[in-house]
Design an enzyme around this catalytic site. Structure first.
Site, PDB file in Angstrom:
ATOM      1  N   PRO A 153       0.830  -1.214   0.000  1.00 24.18           N
ATOM      2  CA  PRO A 153       0.000   0.000   0.000  1.00 24.18           C
ATOM      3  C   PRO A 153       0.861   1.259   0.000  1.00 24.18           C
ATOM      4  O   PRO A 153       1.990   1.237   0.494  1.00 24.18           O
ATOM      5  CB  PRO A 153      -0.790  -0.098   1.308  1.00 24.18           C
ATOM      6  CG  PRO A 153      -0.033  -1.052   2.173  1.00 24.18           C
ATOM      7  CD  PRO A 153       0.720  -1.967   1.267  1.00 24.18           C
ATOM      8  N   ASP A 154       0.328   2.355  -0.569  1.00 24.01           N
ATOM      9  CA  ASP A 154       1.059   3.621  -0.442  1.00 24.01           C
ATOM     10  C   ASP A 154       0.765   4.199   0.945  1.00 24.01           C
ATOM     11  O   ASP A 154       0.237   3.500   1.816  1.00 24.01           O
ATOM     12  CB  ASP A 154       0.726   4.576  -1.606  1.00 24.01           C
ATOM     13  CG  ASP A 154      -0.711   5.064  -1.565  1.00 24.01           C
ATOM     14  OD1 ASP A 154      -1.439   4.760  -0.594  1.00 24.01           O
ATOM     15  OD2 ASP A 154      -1.130   5.772  -2.504  1.00 24.01           O
ATOM     16  N   PHE A 155       1.084   5.452   1.175  1.00 26.36           N
ATOM     17  CA  PHE A 155       0.897   6.014   2.514  1.00 26.36           C
ATOM     18  C   PHE A 155      -0.414   6.779   2.666  1.00 26.36           C
ATOM     19  O   PHE A 155      -1.100   6.660   3.660  1.00 26.36           O
ATOM     20  CB  PHE A 155       2.078   6.950   2.861  1.00 26.36           C
ATOM     21  CG  PHE A 155       3.363   6.195   3.028  1.00 26.36           C
ATOM     22  CD1 PHE A 155       3.718   5.683   4.260  1.00 26.36           C
ATOM     23  CD2 PHE A 155       4.195   5.965   1.948  1.00 26.36           C
ATOM     24  CE1 PHE A 155       4.891   4.960   4.420  1.00 26.36           C
ATOM     25  CE2 PHE A 155       5.363   5.245   2.090  1.00 26.36           C
ATOM     26  CZ  PHE A 155       5.719   4.735   3.324  1.00 26.36           C
ATOM     27  N   ARG A 156      -0.742   7.580   1.643  1.00 22.31           N
ATOM     28  CA  ARG A 156      -1.783   8.583   1.851  1.00 22.31           C
ATOM     29  C   ARG A 156      -3.063   8.368   1.059  1.00 22.31           C
ATOM     30  O   ARG A 156      -3.964   9.194   1.144  1.00 22.31           O
ATOM     31  CB  ARG A 156      -1.220   9.981   1.567  1.00 22.31           C
ATOM     32  CG  ARG A 156      -0.150  10.357   2.544  1.00 22.31           C
ATOM     33  CD  ARG A 156       0.461  11.710   2.356  1.00 22.31           C
ATOM     34  NE  ARG A 156       1.485  11.898   3.390  1.00 22.31           N
ATOM     35  CZ  ARG A 156       2.710  11.361   3.314  1.00 22.31           C
ATOM     36  NH1 ARG A 156       3.066  10.681   2.253  1.00 22.31           N
ATOM     37  NH2 ARG A 156       3.569  11.547   4.301  1.00 22.31           N
ATOM     38  N   ASN A 227      11.040   5.059  -1.698  1.00 17.50           N
ATOM     39  CA  ASN A 227      10.567   3.768  -1.203  1.00 17.50           C
ATOM     40  C   ASN A 227      11.659   3.005  -0.460  1.00 17.50           C
ATOM     41  O   ASN A 227      12.840   3.126  -0.763  1.00 17.50           O
ATOM     42  CB  ASN A 227      10.023   2.932  -2.363  1.00 17.50           C
ATOM     43  CG  ASN A 227       8.829   3.616  -3.006  1.00 17.50           C
ATOM     44  OD1 ASN A 227       8.279   4.555  -2.440  1.00 17.50           O
ATOM     45  ND2 ASN A 227       8.442   3.175  -4.188  1.00 17.50           N
ATOM     46  N   ASP A 229      11.223  -0.384  -0.021  1.00 12.38           N
ATOM     47  CA  ASP A 229      10.882  -1.790  -0.252  1.00 12.38           C
ATOM     48  C   ASP A 229      11.943  -2.544  -1.051  1.00 12.38           C
ATOM     49  O   ASP A 229      11.809  -3.742  -1.303  1.00 12.38           O
ATOM     50  CB  ASP A 229       9.511  -1.901  -0.939  1.00 12.38           C
ATOM     51  CG  ASP A 229       9.423  -1.038  -2.197  1.00 12.38           C
ATOM     52  OD1 ASP A 229      10.454  -0.833  -2.871  1.00 12.38           O
ATOM     53  OD2 ASP A 229       8.307  -0.569  -2.523  1.00 12.38           O
ATOM     54  N   HIS A 246      14.966   7.935   1.224  1.00 12.22           N
ATOM     55  CA  HIS A 246      14.454   7.735   2.576  1.00 12.22           C
ATOM     56  C   HIS A 246      15.046   6.494   3.229  1.00 12.22           C
ATOM     57  O   HIS A 246      14.441   5.883   4.104  1.00 12.22           O
ATOM     58  CB  HIS A 246      12.925   7.694   2.569  1.00 12.22           C
ATOM     59  CG  HIS A 246      12.328   9.030   2.227  1.00 12.22           C
ATOM     60  ND1 HIS A 246      10.985   9.231   2.043  1.00 12.22           N
ATOM     61  CD2 HIS A 246      12.910  10.242   2.034  1.00 12.22           C
ATOM     62  CE1 HIS A 246      10.763  10.513   1.748  1.00 12.22           C
ATOM     63  NE2 HIS A 246      11.925  11.130   1.726  1.00 12.22           N
TER      64      HIS A 246
HETATM   65  P1  OAD Z   1       2.023   8.847  -0.857  1.00  5.66           P
HETATM   66  O1  OAD Z   1       1.126   7.793  -0.325  1.00  5.66           O
HETATM   67  O2  OAD Z   1       2.050  10.128  -0.137  1.00  5.66           O
HETATM   68  O3  OAD Z   1       1.649   9.170  -2.365  1.00  5.66           O
HETATM   69  C1  OAD Z   1       1.465   8.136  -3.315  1.00  5.66           C
HETATM   70  C2  OAD Z   1       0.943   8.753  -4.597  1.00  5.66           C
HETATM   71  O4  OAD Z   1       0.879   7.741  -5.557  1.00  5.66           O
HETATM   72  C3  OAD Z   1      -0.443   9.359  -4.470  1.00  5.66           C
HETATM   73  O5  OAD Z   1      -0.526  10.571  -5.188  1.00  5.66           O
HETATM   74  C4  OAD Z   1      -1.342   8.285  -5.095  1.00  5.66           C
HETATM   75  O6  OAD Z   1      -2.514   8.820  -5.687  1.00  5.66           O
HETATM   76  C5  OAD Z   1      -0.417   7.715  -6.143  1.00  5.66           C
HETATM   77  N1  OAD Z   1      -0.716   6.326  -6.492  1.00  5.66           N
HETATM   78  C6  OAD Z   1      -0.869   5.270  -5.660  1.00  5.66           C
HETATM   79  N2  OAD Z   1      -1.103   4.146  -6.342  1.00  5.66           N
HETATM   80  C7  OAD Z   1      -1.117   4.490  -7.650  1.00  5.66           C
HETATM   81  C8  OAD Z   1      -1.332   3.785  -8.855  1.00  5.66           C
HETATM   82  N3  OAD Z   1      -1.570   2.486  -8.877  1.00  5.66           N
HETATM   83  N4  OAD Z   1      -1.293   4.472 -10.009  1.00  5.66           N
HETATM   84  C9  OAD Z   1      -1.049   5.803 -10.026  1.00  5.66           C
HETATM   85  N5  OAD Z   1      -0.831   6.530  -8.914  1.00  5.66           N
HETATM   86  C10 OAD Z   1      -0.861   5.894  -7.737  1.00  5.66           C
HETATM   87  O7  OAD Z   1       3.471   8.196  -0.960  1.00  5.66           O
HETATM   88  P2  OAD Z   1       4.865   8.943  -1.120  1.00  5.66           P
HETATM   89  O8  OAD Z   1       4.727  10.163  -1.940  1.00  5.66           O
HETATM   90  O9  OAD Z   1       5.845   7.929  -1.550  1.00  5.66           O
HETATM   91  O10 OAD Z   1       8.169   8.039   4.333  1.00  5.66           O
HETATM   92  O11 OAD Z   1       5.160   9.355   0.377  1.00  5.66           O
HETATM   93  C11 OAD Z   1       6.369   9.998   0.698  1.00  5.66           C
HETATM   94  C12 OAD Z   1       6.867   9.569   2.048  1.00  5.66           C
HETATM   95  O12 OAD Z   1       5.834   9.776   3.002  1.00  5.66           O
HETATM   96  C13 OAD Z   1       7.218   8.132   2.135  1.00  5.66           C
HETATM   97  O13 OAD Z   1       8.550   7.876   1.738  1.00  5.66           O
HETATM   98  C14 OAD Z   1       7.002   7.802   3.594  1.00  5.66           C
HETATM   99  C15 OAD Z   1       5.846   8.715   3.967  1.00  5.66           C
HETATM  100  O14 OAD Z   1       5.923   9.263   5.235  1.00  5.66           O
HETATM  101  C16 OAD Z   1       8.505   7.212   5.361  1.00  5.66           C
HETATM  102  O15 OAD Z   1       8.193   7.569   6.413  1.00  5.66           O
HETATM  103  C17 OAD Z   1       9.286   5.969   5.218  1.00  5.66           C
END
Ligand code: OAD
Length: 388
Positions: A153-156, A227, A229, A246
């Protein structure tokens, strides 16, 4: 105040205040000076944590931590000189002595892109530039969205993002799980989560292999990923082409004195529910993933050279909400095309009137990358790369 990674507009203080409103004050992190000075009694070389550049020598292990002290607000720093945001004393002196940045010969870089008859660029133009080999220094900036197709999963993302699913960890606010102050007071939530996050369970997907393909074609200057991962490495992107901004699970160290700790041993202990302890100062050992409030790895500072050299920037799967990662996107030369592949508009791509050299392709990332790959005529090669 030390700010190395913080949500835009959300300082450490604001985070703390928000926590205090919800759950009472955070225990004060008395550990820091105390523990560090204990170490200092043993080793004269260990400098005070208030020094700007800290070279800590403990048990033959020297780690130079770049300074990241910010006494100004992000916006004012950015408006003056972006470099101040991330450069430590060592890097500053390199700039003063002309070892950094001045090395980049701007005249040797491709001429500015002309947008077709002054119109905005589109995906076809980007494909054209790549096919005509006008883009030989591509930088990819990536975030958690590139790994969702691998099952991480992503974060937000509302509902599915990690931060929406942390109830069982009983933490005061979602980012606390990656906050160094919180970790110091209670490392258990992070260690519980780390059991799930440790690389090994997931495989790279089409998007990771697309970046590998850029490398195979000699077009990738660098991939900057947030990432942790390790899927970029598993996909075969070589370490010299990768900046894990990170941090990583592949090394571990004491979060107080920075003494290295065998990563395998740390993993074994964390997996069996134990808390790894530093053999020097008994501080808690953690994998070298960068927490809020911690410094970014030195390799991240490559950006000051790389971004001046880039001739195409591809941003994918990130909300660009975390600094300083979110802002280096603005340090490519103004004529360099920037392509956003993401579910939604983020960062500077939110502007109603986009820059003429900015191109946005919204939608599912795998689908967008497949479209780009087929326009480039690389589909079969990429399939073969993935199979092999
Ligand atoms: P976010 O979860 O903030 O953003 C992920 C982005 O990817 C969002 O804009 C989603 O809409 C988009 N997204 C997700 N799945 C997708 C898909 N299948 N196709 C197209 N777009 C998609 O994640 P990051 O920006 O990586 O730090 O977050 C940055 C940091 O915040 C991370 O490194 C993490 C977190 O705090 C740590 O603490 C380790």
């Amino acid at each position: 105040m030390m700010i190395t990674r913080s949500r835009k507009g959300l300082t450490d203080l604001a985070t703390k205040q928000s926590h205090e409103r919800k759950a009472g004050p955070l225990p004060s992190p008395k550990y820091h000076a105390g523990r560090i000075s204990e170490v200092a009694q043993h080793k004269d070389e260990v400098k005070s944590p208030t020094m700007k550049t800290e070279a800590r020598v403990v048990s033959n292990t020297t780690r130079i931590k770049p300074a990241t002290v910010l006494s100004e607000s992000l916006d004012s720093v950015l408006s003056k000189n972006f470099c101040q945001l991330t450069l430590g004393e060592r890097n500053r002196s390199e700039i003063r002595t002309g070892k950094v940045n001045q090395k980049v010969d701007i005249t040797a870089i491709h001429p500015p892109y002309s947008t077709r008859r002054g119109h905005s660029l589109c995906l076809e133009d980007i494909v054209g530039f790549i096919k005509q080999k006008r883009t030989k220094n591509i930088i990819v900036m990536a975030g958690a969205g590139i790994s969702t197709a691998s099952g991480i999963p992503d974060f937000r993302s509302p509902g599915t993002g990690l931060y929406a699913n942390l109830k069982k960890y009983n933490i005061p606010y979602p980012e606390a799980i990656f906050d160094i102050k919180f970790f110091t007071c209670d490392p258990r939530p992070f260690f519980l989560l780390a059991k799930e996050l440790y690389p090994g369970k997931h495989k790279p997907n089409y998007v990771h292999y697309f970046v590998r393909m850029l490398h195979e074609k000699g077009l990738l200057l660098r991939m900057y990923t947030q990432n942790i991962d390790s899927l970029e490495t598993i996909a075969g992107i070589p370490p010299e082409k990768l900046v894990e901004a990170h941090g990583t699970f592949s090394t571990a160290s004491c979060h107080l004195c920075y003494t290295m700790y065998p990563a395998k041993e740390a993993k074994k202990e964390i997996m069996s529910g134990k808390i790894p302890r530093c053999k020097i100062c008994l501080g808690t050992v953690k994998p070298d993933v960068v927490f809020f409030g911690e410094e970014l790895p030195e390799r991240f500072f490559l950006h000051s050279k790389d971004f001046a050299k880039a001739d195409l920037l591809i941003v994918m799967g990130t909300s660009l909400q975390i600094e300083p990662f979110g802002s280096i996107i603005n340090t490519v030369r103004p004529t360099v095309p920037r392509l956003l592949l993401n579910k939604d508009h983020v960062g500077p791509f939110k502007r109603e009137a986009l820059k003429k050299t900015d191109v946005v392709e919204l939608g599912d990332l795998t689908e967008s990358v497949k479209k780009l790959v087929s326009m480039l005529g690389w589909h079969d090669e990429l399939k073969e790369l993935m199979e092999n």
